[in-house]
Design a protein around this motif. Structure first.
Motif, PDB file in Angstrom:
ATOM      1  N   CYS A  38       0.469  -1.510  -0.019  1.00 15.65           N
ATOM      2  CA  CYS A  38       0.287  -0.003   0.104  1.00 15.65           C
ATOM      3  C   CYS A  38       0.911   1.441  -0.143  1.00 15.65           C
ATOM      4  O   CYS A  38       1.506   1.449   1.173  1.00 15.65           O
ATOM      5  N   VAL A  39       0.846   1.561  -0.572  1.00 12.64           N
ATOM      6  CA  VAL A  39       1.773   3.007  -1.242  1.00 12.64           C
ATOM      7  C   VAL A  39       0.983   4.436  -0.421  1.00 12.64           C
ATOM      8  O   VAL A  39       0.254   5.383  -1.087  1.00 12.64           O
ATOM      9  N   ALA A  80       5.473   2.841   2.174  1.00  9.05           N
ATOM     10  CA  ALA A  80       4.274   2.107   1.904  1.00  9.05           C
ATOM     11  C   ALA A  80       4.007   1.265   3.062  1.00  9.05           C
ATOM     12  O   ALA A  80       5.429   0.591   4.274  1.00  9.05           O
TER      13      ALA A  80
END
Length: 317
Positions: A38-39, A80
């Motif tokens: 998940c950036v 992230a």
């Protein structure tokens, strides 16, 4: 980094692991867990054997169990939040998870905005509960990952591998693990394709195709990536000459190490050494131990997650 086959530790909660990372470059590696990358900030690419995905803040990338992948921020850094869950998670209730293979990685491209926001909230709140070790965080995380898995199954095209396909994939991942482990242990000495082929009792031609097909790069590119990572660490932590660092990292000549730095970072190792403190400070936090990758401490993770949740007006409850 002992091996490019990453062993995911589930010390806090069986089958589930959350952590925050900041990555400039991570060579091709694989692990048996599913992963949601998940950036939170930054941009770059995630490469696998068949595709290259441009990633940016807000993206969530799904990585299958035993899928080799590379993370490259092009000399900058990607922050992230990472969720890894075992392919044995809830296996007593959903046996197919062990043979599950998703066909798409770019989750956000398949979700409407409202569902993307809901997914981010679920992951963030579960991660915050996990890191803060809130009361009943175990149940919160299990419930959250169950909801996430259900959402993925409803959204992402997938295939349930047959028993034969599953065993073939397992055999494949074991070979990839053996090869990557051998290269990681022997990168400092000359390693030839035929040497590794002999160890695996296959032909050099077969091994060459095997690398391209399963790692997405050539044998020599993979080996040079490992050498590059070790050269970076030596430049940060030692006063060795550039020639000695090249030799200790397995490069036969300094010019080959220089080409790797220009390819990965856009400048020579001599310039990296001069600007390393500034580069590291600009891309990572003061407590970082390296330029290529930093896993945030528990205290750092708490601050980042709590601020991120507050910014989006999310409550972990």
């Amino acid at each position: 980094m002992e091996s490019e086959y990453e062993i995911v530790a589930h010390n806090k909660l069986k089958h589930i692991h959350f952590f925050l990372n900041k990555i400039t470059y991570r060579t091709f590696h694989l692990h048996s867990d599913f992963e949601l990358f998940c950036v939170m900030d930054g941009c770059g690419k995630i490469n696998n054997r068949s595709s290259s995905l441009n990633i940016k803040s807000g993206d969530i990338i799904l990585i299958n169990s035993n899928q080799a992948h590379e993370i490259d921020a092009g000399g900058a850094a990607v922050q992230a939040m990472i969720l890894q869950f075992s392919n044995h998670f809830l296996r007593d209730y959903y046996p197919n998870i062990q043979s599950l293979n998703f066909k798409r990685s770019d989750i956000c491209a398949l979700l409407p905005e409202s569902e993307r926001a809901a997914l981010w909230q679920t992951i963030t709140c579960a991660a915050a509960a996990y890191v803060n070790m809130e009361p009943f965080f175990e149940l919160r995380c299990i419930a959250a990952v169950t909801r996430i898995l259900l959402a993925l199954l409803h959204t992402i095209p997938y295939k349930i591998l047959s028993e034969k396909e599953y065993l073939q994939r397992k055999k494949l991942s074991q070979r990839m693990n053996r090869i990557s482990s051998y290269l990681e242990e022997n990168y400092q000495i000359p390693v030839r394709l035929r040497d590794v082929a002999e160890l695996e009792q296959i032909t050099p031609t077969y091994l060459s195709h095997f690398f391209s097909e399963n790692f997405g790069i050539t044998f020599q590119e993979y080996l040079n990536n490992i050498r590059f990572e070790h050269a970076v660490r030596l430049l940060e932590s030692s006063s060795l000459s550039l020639s000695d660092i090249a030799m200790n990292s397995g490069f036969s000549e300094l010019k080959y190490m220089t080409k790797m730095f220009e390819k990965r970072l856009g400048y020579k190792p001599s310039e990296f050494r001069r600007r390393a403190p500034a580069v590291i400070g600009a891309n990572l936090s003061e407590s970082d131990s390296g330029f290529l990758e930093h896993r945030y401490t528990v205290e750092e993770s708490k601050k980042i997650l709590n601020a991120f949740a507050a910014q989006n007006k999310w409550s972990p409850r």
